[in-house]
Design a protein around this motif. Structure first.
Motif, PDB file in Angstrom:
ATOM      1  N   SER A 439      17.133  90.275  47.743  1.00 32.73           N
ATOM      2  CA  SER A 439      17.725  89.508  46.646  1.00 32.73           C
ATOM      3  C   SER A 439      19.015  88.833  47.091  1.00 32.73           C
ATOM      4  CB  SER A 439      17.982  90.419  45.442  1.00 32.73           C
ATOM      5  OG  SER A 439      18.856  91.480  45.782  1.00 32.73           O
ATOM      6  N   THR A 440      19.798  89.524  47.930  1.00 33.86           N
ATOM      7  CA  THR A 440      21.040  88.923  48.432  1.00 33.86           C
ATOM      8  C   THR A 440      20.734  87.679  49.255  1.00 33.86           C
ATOM      9  OG1 THR A 440      22.185  91.053  48.456  1.00 33.86           O
ATOM     10  CG2 THR A 440      23.079  89.317  49.845  1.00 33.86           C
ATOM     11  N   LEU A 441      19.776  87.796  50.183  1.00 31.68           N
ATOM     12  CA  LEU A 441      19.413  86.644  51.000  1.00 31.68           C
ATOM     13  C   LEU A 441      18.830  85.529  50.143  1.00 31.68           C
ATOM     14  CD1 LEU A 441      17.825  88.371  54.123  1.00 31.68           C
ATOM     15  CD2 LEU A 441      19.962  87.080  54.047  1.00 31.68           C
ATOM     16  N   ARG A 442      17.948  85.899  49.194  1.00 31.42           N
ATOM     17  CA  ARG A 442      17.334  84.873  48.343  1.00 31.42           C
ATOM     18  C   ARG A 442      18.403  84.108  47.571  1.00 31.42           C
ATOM     19  NH1 ARG A 442      14.760  87.932  44.908  1.00 31.42           N
ATOM     20  NH2 ARG A 442      16.460  87.776  43.409  1.00 31.42           N
ATOM     21  N   ASP A 443      19.328  84.838  46.947  1.00 37.32           N
ATOM     22  CA  ASP A 443      20.367  84.185  46.142  1.00 37.32           C
ATOM     23  C   ASP A 443      21.244  83.291  47.008  1.00 37.32           C
ATOM     24  OD1 ASP A 443      19.332  85.528  44.012  1.00 37.32           O
ATOM     25  OD2 ASP A 443      20.885  87.080  43.952  1.00 37.32           O
ATOM     26  N   LYS A 444      21.615  83.790  48.190  1.00 33.48           N
ATOM     27  CA  LYS A 444      22.500  83.008  49.050  1.00 33.48           C
ATOM     28  C   LYS A 444      21.774  81.792  49.627  1.00 33.48           C
ATOM     29  CE  LYS A 444      25.906  86.501  50.383  1.00 33.48           C
ATOM     30  NZ  LYS A 444      27.037  85.685  49.903  1.00 33.48           N
ATOM     31  N   VAL A 445      20.506  81.953  50.035  1.00 33.14           N
ATOM     32  CA  VAL A 445      19.749  80.820  50.569  1.00 33.14           C
ATOM     33  C   VAL A 445      19.538  79.767  49.487  1.00 33.14           C
ATOM     34  CG1 VAL A 445      17.474  80.117  51.407  1.00 33.14           C
ATOM     35  CG2 VAL A 445      18.617  82.090  52.413  1.00 33.14           C
ATOM     36  N   GLU A 446      19.095  80.209  48.312  1.00 28.01           N
ATOM     37  CA  GLU A 446      18.882  79.248  47.230  1.00 28.01           C
ATOM     38  C   GLU A 446      20.193  78.606  46.812  1.00 28.01           C
ATOM     39  OE1 GLU A 446      16.701  81.030  44.080  1.00 28.01           O
ATOM     40  OE2 GLU A 446      14.806  81.068  45.189  1.00 28.01           O
ATOM     41  N   GLY A 447      21.300  79.384  46.836  1.00 29.59           N
ATOM     42  CA  GLY A 447      22.602  78.810  46.510  1.00 29.59           C
ATOM     43  C   GLY A 447      23.013  77.761  47.529  1.00 29.59           C
ATOM     44  N   LEU A 449      21.004  76.042  49.572  1.00 26.77           N
ATOM     45  CA  LEU A 449      20.114  74.886  49.470  1.00 26.77           C
ATOM     46  C   LEU A 449      20.403  74.077  48.213  1.00 26.77           C
ATOM     47  CD1 LEU A 449      16.710  76.421  50.643  1.00 26.77           C
ATOM     48  CD2 LEU A 449      18.312  75.026  51.952  1.00 26.77           C
ATOM     49  N   ASP A 450      20.719  74.753  47.130  1.00 28.99           N
ATOM     50  CA  ASP A 450      21.054  74.044  45.894  1.00 28.99           C
ATOM     51  C   ASP A 450      22.315  73.214  46.085  1.00 28.99           C
ATOM     52  OD1 ASP A 450      20.605  73.633  42.958  1.00 28.99           O
ATOM     53  OD2 ASP A 450      22.585  74.562  42.862  1.00 28.99           O
ATOM     54  N   LYS A 451      23.308  73.817  46.746  1.00 28.79           N
ATOM     55  CA  LYS A 451      24.544  73.084  47.032  1.00 28.79           C
ATOM     56  C   LYS A 451      24.261  71.910  47.941  1.00 28.79           C
ATOM     57  CE  LYS A 451      29.138  73.668  49.077  1.00 28.79           C
ATOM     58  NZ  LYS A 451      30.064  74.597  49.776  1.00 28.79           N
ATOM     59  N   LEU A 452      23.420  72.146  48.970  1.00 32.51           N
ATOM     60  CA  LEU A 452      23.070  71.081  49.905  1.00 32.51           C
ATOM     61  C   LEU A 452      22.325  69.965  49.182  1.00 32.51           C
ATOM     62  CD1 LEU A 452      23.206  70.464  52.974  1.00 32.51           C
ATOM     63  CD2 LEU A 452      20.924  71.437  53.150  1.00 32.51           C
ATOM     64  N   ALA A 453      21.393  70.331  48.307  1.00 33.57           N
ATOM     65  CA  ALA A 453      20.628  69.322  47.570  1.00 33.57           C
ATOM     66  C   ALA A 453      21.534  68.508  46.654  1.00 33.57           C
ATOM     67  CB  ALA A 453      19.519  69.993  46.778  1.00 33.57           C
ATOM     68  N   LYS A 454      22.449  69.197  45.992  1.00 36.98           N
ATOM     69  CA  LYS A 454      23.366  68.491  45.088  1.00 36.98           C
ATOM     70  C   LYS A 454      24.293  67.559  45.871  1.00 36.98           C
ATOM     71  CE  LYS A 454      23.312  71.920  41.369  1.00 36.98           C
ATOM     72  NZ  LYS A 454      24.098  72.939  40.631  1.00 36.98           N
ATOM     73  N   ASP A 692      25.155  84.099  58.560  1.00 39.68           N
ATOM     74  CA  ASP A 692      24.391  83.648  59.723  1.00 39.68           C
ATOM     75  C   ASP A 692      22.896  83.755  59.457  1.00 39.68           C
ATOM     76  OD1 ASP A 692      26.733  83.145  61.007  1.00 39.68           O
ATOM     77  OD2 ASP A 692      26.711  84.938  62.268  1.00 39.68           O
ATOM     78  N   MET A 693      22.459  84.831  58.776  1.00 39.66           N
ATOM     79  CA  MET A 693      21.055  84.966  58.424  1.00 39.66           C
ATOM     80  C   MET A 693      20.647  83.868  57.453  1.00 39.66           C
ATOM     81  SD  MET A 693      20.661  89.117  58.017  1.00 39.66           S
ATOM     82  CE  MET A 693      18.883  88.997  57.822  1.00 39.66           C
TER      83      MET A 693
END
Length: 707
Positions: A439-447, A449-454, A692-693
């Protein structure tokens, strides 16, 4: 465990007659009437069940006997109220009394080993507080011994002790057997001693006369039982030696506690002892036994087959607890030791509780072949502390543990090493992480990517806005250019018109100039012709010529008038040309200003259209390329919301414990991206650098979306 049935108050005589259809009538046998009121109990047991154990048979016939391995049969006979014509019944009733009860016990251990005992179960009071019962005989028939003897028991009210005994003969000689049940408090008048459960058996061979076997032992309680400040010590010891059959040899001993403070407390004493004396001994007691075969003593004490030891030895702050079993097929040892480290100090092993150390269990058998060492305790490895069992066999050392990996995320670990020195073994860790890391990785990756997309969307929108602004500026500059061009065209038309308008005054001026010049020439001609000569007084010809010239003076005046009129016309024509020239000059100035303004708009058009639009379009292309990843991710968003990018199903690793201790190592994960089928991929696990992950996973997403 044992099972059986009980039949109460059955008649043997009618039962036999009924079972044989009347063909067999045993009522004619002397004493047959005694069988008219019989209770029979039948039991089968796979092991010995002494009567002093908590587990007993519910049948009264079997509740007070030792149930041996095999088949046990117990029967109770009571005399009938009317013996009828049975003379034997009448004699027995006369000799033993009408209320007598006869008991029979038979045990068949194997097909060739039989033990049978027949006794009078009715108690007989010999004196006040002394009762005799179970007087009778016993028979033993088997492969190792054949014997017959007399047996009986005495029950004392004070002390509350039962003495059982027997005397008889066997194939090897005579024997004397005695045992007691119950405790004799204040034995021999000593208020600190209680003894009980005593056995004594002596067997003598006649030729030569030697002691063939000797058994003795008992249980004792040492200490003041009536002193509330005293804590008694309980102990037992039993020894059996058999020269004829060494398999019958045995020994057994136990003590509840054996330390100097415990001995003092048994007598109600609490001396202040040196600390080292308080920390030496067996604080939890000890027990030891040995027997070649399983044996049950007459008082119900069982000596199991093999060698057994159990106890905790304490010396200063070191303590070792051990349970050891050794028989003909196996060795089992359970030892509690102090805490220790293995795997070059990377794995710490302690007790499950704060007061005990880890427990070592050695399990070795040679029928069938098996060897295993188990360590039960609390294991600390990779930041996880949990109770588990470490197993060692001929090929490896292994244990399983769960907890917070390096204090960061939950994980399940399988730790193992090839067979070798525990102290220096190189342990490997095979682990899988739990949902908290996922869940930590999912939240951070989606966060991320969401920031990158925005950011990409915002950059694209800004670049597109700049292109639109550049086109707007170009359109405005073009409009200004067109307006300036129109002004130039108008000024050019005005200038051309002014030039055209000046041609007429110029022609008029030329005409007037010609007229004026012609008038001047005519005037000059007339003046030359009308010029008086300077005559002498008597130059009458000259005077006559001058007289003739007087007439042309009038013409001269007319010519001068013409010149004057021509001059005035010329002046008017010259004014008209001058006025036209002023218009031309003004038109030229207007045209020049318009051309200058047009050149300015040309620069603006070049900068806005040729340069500005191109630069904005080029910048838009650069943004599209630079923000390609973010824009691709943004395409995955639903209604502007990015979700379901990452679904980690499993994540694990297999490295040495030393490498795992660093928190950075290679691993794998089974993951689904954007709801697609899961794939298994390698990943660099960095517990202390989750960012880094996240970056590594985002790079994978970048490849997936084709950025």
């Amino acid at each position: 465990m044992a099972a059986g049935v009980t039949l109460s108050n059955i008649g043997i005589v009618p039962a036999v007659s009924k079972l044989t259809g009347g063909a067999l009538d045993i009522s004619v046998i002397p004493g047959a009437s005694i069988l008219s009121q019989t209770s029979v109990a039948f039991a089968v047991s796979p092991s010995t069940m002494p009567r002093d154990q908590h587990l007993t048979m519910s049948s009264p016939l079997l509740a007070d006997v030792n149930i041996n391995q095999g088949v046990s049969i117990a029967a109770a006979f009571t005399l009938p109220a009317d013996c009828g014509q049975d003379f034997f019944c009448k004699v027995v009733k006369k000799l033993l009394g009408a209320d007598i009860e006869l008991n029979l016990l038979a045990t068949l251990t194997t097909a060739s080993d039989l033990y049978m005992r027949a006794v009078v179960g009715t108690p007989v009071t010999l004196a006040d507080g002394i009762v005799m019962q179970d007087v009778g005989f016993e028979i033993e028939v088997g492969t190792t011994n054949n014997a017959i003897g007399i047996t009986g028991s005495l029950e004392f009210e004070t002390p509350p002790v039962i003495l059982r005994g027997g005397i008889g003969v066997s194939q090897s000689g005579g024997y004397l057997r005695m045992s007691s049940e119950g405790m004799w408090n204040e034995a021999f008048g000593l208020d600190f001693l209680a003894i009980g459960d005593i056995i004594f058996e002596l067997s003598i061979t006649p030729e030569p006369t030697v002691i063939a076997s000797l058994e003795f032992g008992g249980r004792a309680i040492i200490g003041y039982q009536n002193n509330p400040s005293a804590t008694t010590i309980e102990g037992s010891a039993y020894i059996g030696v058999n020269k004829i059959d060494p398999r019958q040899n045995y020994c057994s001993g136990s003590i509840s506690v054996l330390t100097v403070p415990a001995i003092l407390r048994a007598f109600g004493q609490t001396f202040q002892l040196p600390s080292f004396l308080e920390e030496i001994g067996f604080p939890d007691g000890a027990s030891i036994s040995f027997s070649a075969i399983e044996q049950t003593l007459p008082n119900g004490v069982t000596i199991p087959q093999g060698f057994f030891f159990s106890g905790t030895l304490q010396i200063l702050f070191f303590s070792v607890s051990a349970d050891i079993k050794l028989d003909s097929t196996s060795l089992y040892a359970k030892v509690t030791v102090s805490s220790f480290d293995i795997g070059n100090g990377l794995i710490q092993i302690s007790g499950s509780g704060s007061e005990t150390g880890p427990i070592l269990k050695v399990d070795i058998s040679w029928i069938p072949m098996h060897a295993e060492l188990l360590i039960d305790g609390s294991v600390t490895v990779l930041g996880i502390t949990a109770s588990t069992t470490i197993s060692m066999d001929a090929s490896r050392t292994y244990f399983y543990i769960e907890g917070s990996f390096l204090g960061m995320f939950s994980a399940s670990l399988e730790i193992e090493a090839s067979y070798g020195s525990l102290k220096e073994a190189v342990f490997s860790a095979t682990g899988t992480f739990k949902n908290d890391l996922f869940s930590t990785l999912r939240d951070k990756v989606e966060g991320a990517l969401d920031k990158l997309a925005k950011e990409a969307t915002a950059a694209l929108e800004n670049a597109q806005s700049d292109v639109s602004k550049a086109h707007e500026d170009c359109d405005a500059a073009t409009r200004d250019f067109n307006s300036a061009q129109a002004d130039v065209d108008n000024a050019q038309r005005d200038f051309d018109q002014a030039i055209a308008d000046m041609e007429g005054p110029k022609r008029d001026l030329e005409n007037e100039k010609r007229k004026f010049n012609s008038a001047i020439a005519d005037l000059d001609e007339k003046r030359r012709n009308c010029q008086f000569r300077d005559c002498g007084t008597f130059d009458f010809g000259c005077h006559a010529e001058n007289a003739l010239k007087a007439g042309c003076q009038a013409g001269l005046l007319i010519a001068e008038g013409v010149v004057t009129a021509a001059r005035e016309s010329l002046t008017v024509a010259q004014g008209a040309v001058t006025a036209a020239q002023a218009v031309v000059d003004n038109s030229r100035w207007t045209l020049d200003a318009a051309n200058l303004a047009l050149e300015g708009t040309k620069v603006t058009v070049h900068e806005s259209c040729d340069l500005g639009v191109s630069a904005a379009v080029e910048a838009l292309g650069a943004v599209n390329e630079a923000q390609k990843f973010g824009l691709k991710v943004a395409e995955k968003a639903i209604n502007g919301v990015l979700g379901g990018v990452l679904d980690i199903r499993e994540m694990g690793f297999h490295v040495t414990v030393a490498v795992a201790q660093t928190g950075s190592f290679e691993g794998w994960m089974k993951v689904s991206f954007f709801g697609d089928d899961p794939v298994t991929m390698d990943i660099a696990i960095k517990i202390f650098s989750i960012e880094d992950m996240v970056t590594a996973i985002c790079d994978v997403v970048k490849d997936i979306v084709g950025a």
